[in-house]
Design a protein around this motif. Sequence first.
Motif, PDB file in Angstrom:
ATOM      1  N   ASP A  96       0.828  -1.201   0.000  1.00 57.37           N
ATOM      2  CA  ASP A  96       0.000   0.000   0.000  1.00 57.37           C
ATOM      3  C   ASP A  96       0.866   1.257   0.000  1.00 57.37           C
ATOM      4  N   LEU A  97       1.927   1.249   0.796  1.00 57.96           N
ATOM      5  CA  LEU A  97       2.795   2.429   0.875  1.00 57.96           C
ATOM      6  C   LEU A  97       3.391   2.778  -0.484  1.00 57.96           C
ATOM      7  N   VAL A  98       3.859   1.774  -1.208  1.00 54.04           N
ATOM      8  CA  VAL A  98       4.547   2.052  -2.469  1.00 54.04           C
ATOM      9  C   VAL A  98       3.594   2.644  -3.505  1.00 54.04           C
ATOM     10  N   CYS A  99       2.284   2.435  -3.319  1.00 53.25           N
ATOM     11  CA  CYS A  99       1.305   3.048  -4.214  1.00 53.25           C
ATOM     12  C   CYS A  99       1.285   4.568  -4.081  1.00 53.25           C
ATOM     13  N   GLN A 100       1.799   5.092  -2.997  1.00 46.72           N
ATOM     14  CA  GLN A 100       1.922   6.538  -2.820  1.00 46.72           C
ATOM     15  C   GLN A 100       3.292   7.039  -3.271  1.00 46.72           C
ATOM     16  N   GLY A 101       4.098   6.128  -3.822  1.00 45.01           N
ATOM     17  CA  GLY A 101       5.447   6.485  -4.208  1.00 45.01           C
ATOM     18  C   GLY A 101       6.434   6.400  -3.075  1.00 45.01           C
ATOM     19  N   ALA A 102       6.008   5.843  -1.936  1.00 50.92           N
ATOM     20  CA  ALA A 102       6.821   5.851  -0.723  1.00 50.92           C
ATOM     21  C   ALA A 102       7.665   4.589  -0.579  1.00 50.92           C
ATOM     22  N   GLU A 103       8.875   4.774  -0.069  1.00 52.20           N
ATOM     23  CA  GLU A 103       9.740   3.666   0.312  1.00 52.20           C
ATOM     24  C   GLU A 103       9.430   3.283   1.752  1.00 52.20           C
ATOM     25  N   PRO A 104       9.094   2.030   2.034  1.00 50.90           N
ATOM     26  CA  PRO A 104       8.858   1.624   3.431  1.00 50.90           C
ATOM     27  C   PRO A 104      10.141   1.762   4.252  1.00 50.90           C
ATOM     28  N   LEU A 105      10.023   2.384   5.406  1.00 53.40           N
ATOM     29  CA  LEU A 105      11.177   2.591   6.278  1.00 53.40           C
ATOM     30  C   LEU A 105      11.186   1.647   7.461  1.00 53.40           C
ATOM     31  N   PHE A 106      10.045   1.553   8.147  1.00 56.83           N
ATOM     32  CA  PHE A 106      10.017   0.680   9.322  1.00 56.83           C
ATOM     33  C   PHE A 106       8.630   0.090   9.531  1.00 56.83           C
TER      34      PHE A 106
END
Length: 348
Positions: A96-106
């Motif tokens: 779900d996070l990557v759908c916002q263009g985000a790299e998962p951090l923790f």
Amino acid sequence: MAEGKNGLSYAEAGVDIEAGNALVERIKPAAQSTDRPGVMAGLGGFGAFFDPRAAGYADPVLVAATDGVGTKLRLAIDTADVGGVGIDLVAMCVNDLVCQGAEPLFFLDYFATGALSVEIAAEVIEGIAAGCRGAGCALIGGETAEMPGMYGAGDFDLAGFAVGAVERGAVLPRDVAAGDVILGLGSDGVHSNGFSLVRRVADLAGRGWGDASPFGEGTLGAALLAPTRLYVRPVLEAIRAGGVHAAAHITGGGLTENLPRVLPEGLGAEIDLAAWAPDPVFAWVAEAGGVAEAEMLKTFNCGIGMALVVAPEAADALADTLAGAGERVQPIGRVSEAPGIAYRGALW
């Protein structure tokens, strides 16, 4: 201090603090194996610290997601095959996070049970650590709750929470336009949605989880417990290559409900159902349960676990990039000027 009149202890009430402590020691190596730049402290504190600047971000926007694994957990518990649901838990959040263009951090997990089994909990959390390694995020904390009377013998519940980052101005979706190509990335089976229906179909078909799978090798239970695919690294690589306008994680609601979430108001999509071959499990569910195609498409991923909306001129290059990263990628449609999802062709 005077002893209580009845001499009761917390352990006699059903909570084993020592087992909890043993679990923390058992899972420390798994958590440490997920370490990445930005992590500031290990397990054991009242909270965990993470520094986005140390992770390489100049002006980050934080993105958060939380999820569980649904009634797939029931199947895992009933078959005593619980390692994969840890990966599922991570995947449901970080995809779900990557759908916002985000790299998962923790990532943080929540494991709740009536009576703690260190072995079972450790197997689950070690699966969570494996999922975190696959997604490049750190397992920096969690909570193990032992709650007698709340769960039946052997039962437990599971939830996860992930935080990612994206540079300001790079958030997805953006610049989606009619004519954009939709690339579908193949799923690894059912993933973690629709299991209430899957369980019902298995019951109607008279099949037990230990029976031979009617659509593949091994048992039915093992085939259905294939972990949710982690799309993070390939999708981030595609985003960094340029031309990705949006991404949709195809979970509960299928293409029918998830793809419109990333399309601007007034736009829709045309999807060619003949563009890919769904995993055999979906044909079995449809046939054994008499499930209509429209119901399949709004309940399951039907073979497409992630959909990327990309610029037409970048579609071929991005498909090559994704394939090179190990994805099964196929153009499945285009963004249209007609709102809603229009399907043509048939899944089978």
